[in-house]
Write a protein that holds these residues in place. Structure first.
Motif, mmCIF file in Angstrom:
data_model
loop_
_atom_site.group_PDB
_atom_site.id
_atom_site.type_symbol
_atom_site.label_atom_id
_atom_site.label_comp_id
_atom_site.label_asym_id
_atom_site.label_seq_id
_atom_site.Cartn_x
_atom_site.Cartn_y
_atom_site.Cartn_z
ATOM 1 N N ARG A 96 34.015 -31.759 32.668
ATOM 2 C CA ARG A 96 32.749 -31.031 32.574
ATOM 3 C C ARG A 96 31.722 -31.596 33.560
ATOM 4 N N PHE A 100 32.700 -30.267 37.082
ATOM 5 C CA PHE A 100 32.432 -28.850 37.328
ATOM 6 C C PHE A 100 30.935 -28.548 37.302
ATOM 7 N N LEU A 101 30.181 -29.262 36.504
ATOM 8 C CA LEU A 101 28.728 -29.090 36.525
ATOM 9 C C LEU A 101 28.158 -29.555 37.854
ATOM 10 N N ASN A 132 29.006 -26.939 40.364
ATOM 11 C CA ASN A 132 28.171 -25.754 40.155
ATOM 12 C C ASN A 132 26.798 -25.920 40.806
ATOM 13 N N PRO A 180 37.350 -24.081 34.564
ATOM 14 C CA PRO A 180 36.816 -23.690 35.868
ATOM 15 C C PRO A 180 37.645 -24.152 37.067
ATOM 16 N N LEU A 211 31.320 -21.264 35.265
ATOM 17 C CA LEU A 211 31.336 -22.118 34.074
ATOM 18 C C LEU A 211 31.387 -21.281 32.803
ATOM 19 N N TYR A 263 32.375 -22.481 29.086
ATOM 20 C CA TYR A 263 31.427 -23.462 28.571
ATOM 21 C C TYR A 263 30.385 -22.812 27.656
ATOM 22 N N VAL A 289 24.579 -21.107 28.715
ATOM 23 C CA VAL A 289 24.683 -22.100 29.784
ATOM 24 C C VAL A 289 23.357 -22.196 30.537
ATOM 25 N N HIS A 310 27.252 -30.770 29.164
ATOM 26 C CA HIS A 310 28.346 -31.744 29.131
ATOM 27 C C HIS A 310 28.397 -32.517 27.818
#
Length: 445
Positions: free
Chosen positions: A111, A114-115, A118, A152, A388, A392, A398, A411
């Motif tokens: 997480r 991928f955050l 992003n 993702p 995401l 998520y 989100v 996260h």
């Protein structure tokens, strides 16, 4: 950062000329020891097809000594291993110059990664890394939570068809695109047929897990049972392969370390001469084991795949919590009291081939990576990242979470509650102290 290593092995950094990944850089990314080892094993497959392999560790929050030299060496890793946060990694040339990133990371680090992606500007690049996520071992618990944390990714590798089907079904319920899912099996598994054993004595090797079983009573029973086996068969070596040394960091640290339990247990009856703890690498132990024993470790599948007689401890029953449910159908359950080096290989081949993850298909990963790299080359621009949402949470949630707390709100939202919990706790203590003072004052004459 892990200190520079002076014992680089002869195979370290070797790249074959030619091959479909010639001229490409591949990054093997892991978190803890077994995770990084698996990432490197997979990375070597790309290296054998022309890629230049780089290795890095994704730092887990609060971990200062995440990987020891012993852990790296035991995993066959001789290169330098920088340890970086997800945010730092995504900004680095190490990451951005890689054609493929093989990430074998826990759900929390997935997480975070991928955050960070992003929030990055990779869309402006002419290309970006193809991100593939693989498993370091058996998926024993929180399957869907783990799958969605990793959803993702461009490529999501599954150990067995049943696990992929579970992900695809769940993805369909909320609108996640499941086209990234492939079945590769346990790519980090050592499947080499073992050489005929030259061991002078038969041996039973028990492969310990740090938190399975989790209770002191259960772990006492395990060590006492293995001790009884050793005392009953003085002609047999009983080896206990510890998951980690005292003070080392792993994904799940032992709450009741076997060495601590042993001090108390052996103070009463002594330690049998034929029972000892070991940190030898699992593949080396399997080379000479007469019998491999565990509760639910991935090494059981490796032992079965290599033809080593294997038993799953049945003393605690069958449950998802202990991971023993994974082995239903294997035919390998046995109680500690019945262990013997003479036990035959009873693994059911259908289970091993179809459900265990032992059947590996590296080409499923290699081929998909080559396909996505080719697509990006034709496009002349970075492929769009997978969203995401909804893996998520909904797009609305989100956006809301990021707005009020940033990446940590997505996260690790529980961290946002900590200040409130702290205030509540402090307030509670203060109230009790005030109440105690009132009571004392009332008791005064």
């Amino acid at each position: 950062m892990v200190s520079e290593r002076k014992d680089a092995g002869p195979e370290a950094g070797k790249t074959k000329a030619g091959g479909r990944f010639a001229g490409r850089q591949v990054l093997a990314l892991g978190t803890f020891d077994s995770f990084l080892r698996t990432a490197v094993v997979i990375g070597r497959m790309f290296e054998q097809q022309g890629a230049t392999l780089k290795i890095a560790a994704l730092a887990a929050a609060g971990q200062k000594a995440q990987l020891s030299d012993r852990q790296l060496k035991a995993g066959g890793i001789h290169e330098n291993v920088p340890m970086v946060s997800a945010e730092t990694l995504v900004k680095s040339r190490l990451f951005r110059d890689s054609a493929v990133v093989i990430a074998v990371i826990d759900g929390g680090r997935a997480r975070e990664l991928f955050l960070s992606l992003n929030a990055s500007d990779l869309a402006r690049e002419k290309s970006r890394p193809i991100l593939a996520i693989a498993s370091p071992g058996l998926a024993l618990a929180e399957h869907l939570a783990g799958y969605m944390s990793r959803a993702p990714a461009d490529i999501l590798c599954f150990n067995a068809p049943g696990e992929r089907a579970q992900y695809v079904e769940a993805a369909g319920e909320i609108g996640v695109d499941p086209s990234n899912a492939i079945v590769t099996g346990l790519l980090g598994l050592d499947r080499r047929p073992r050489a005929p054993s030259a061991a002078a004595r038969p041996s039973i090797v028990f492969f310990e897990q740090p938190v399975i079983p989790p209770r002191r009573m259960q772990r006492n029973h395990l060590l006492a049972g293995l001790t009884d086996v050793a005392r009953g068969r003085p002609d047999v070596d009983v080896l206990i392969k510890l998951r980690h040394a005292k003070g080392e960091t792993v994904h799940h640290e032992a709450r009741f370390h076997f060495e601590d339990i042993a001090r108390k247990l052996f103070s009463r009856g002594g330690q049998p001469a034929n029972l000892r703890f070991t940190h030898e690498p699992a593949p080396e132990l399997l080379e000479r084991a007469s019998l491999a024993v565990t509760v639910s470790s991935t090494v059981a599948v490796e032992a079965m795949a290599r033809g080593v007689p294997t038993r799953i401890v049945s003393d605690f029953g069958i449950s998802e919590a202990l991971g023993t449910a994974y082995f239903v159908g294997s035919g390998c359950f046995a109680p500690l009291s019945g262990l013997s080096p003479d036990m035959p290989d009873v693994t059911r081949r259908t289970w091993l081939d179809e459900r265990s993850g032992a059947s590996t298909d590296p080409e499923a990963l290699l081929g998909r990576c080559a396909e996505l790299i080719g697509r990006q080359d034709e496009l002349g621009a970075a492929l769009p990242m997978r969203s995401l949402a909804p893996a998520y949470g909904s797009a609305g949630f989100v956006a809301y979470a990021l707005g009020i707390g940033g990446p940590v709100a997505v996260h690790a939202p529980h961290l946002l509650d900590k200040p409130m919990r702290g205030v509540t706790f402090i307030g509670s203590v203060a109230a009790r102290l005030r109440q105690a003072r009132v009571i004392r004052q009332r008791r005064k004459p």
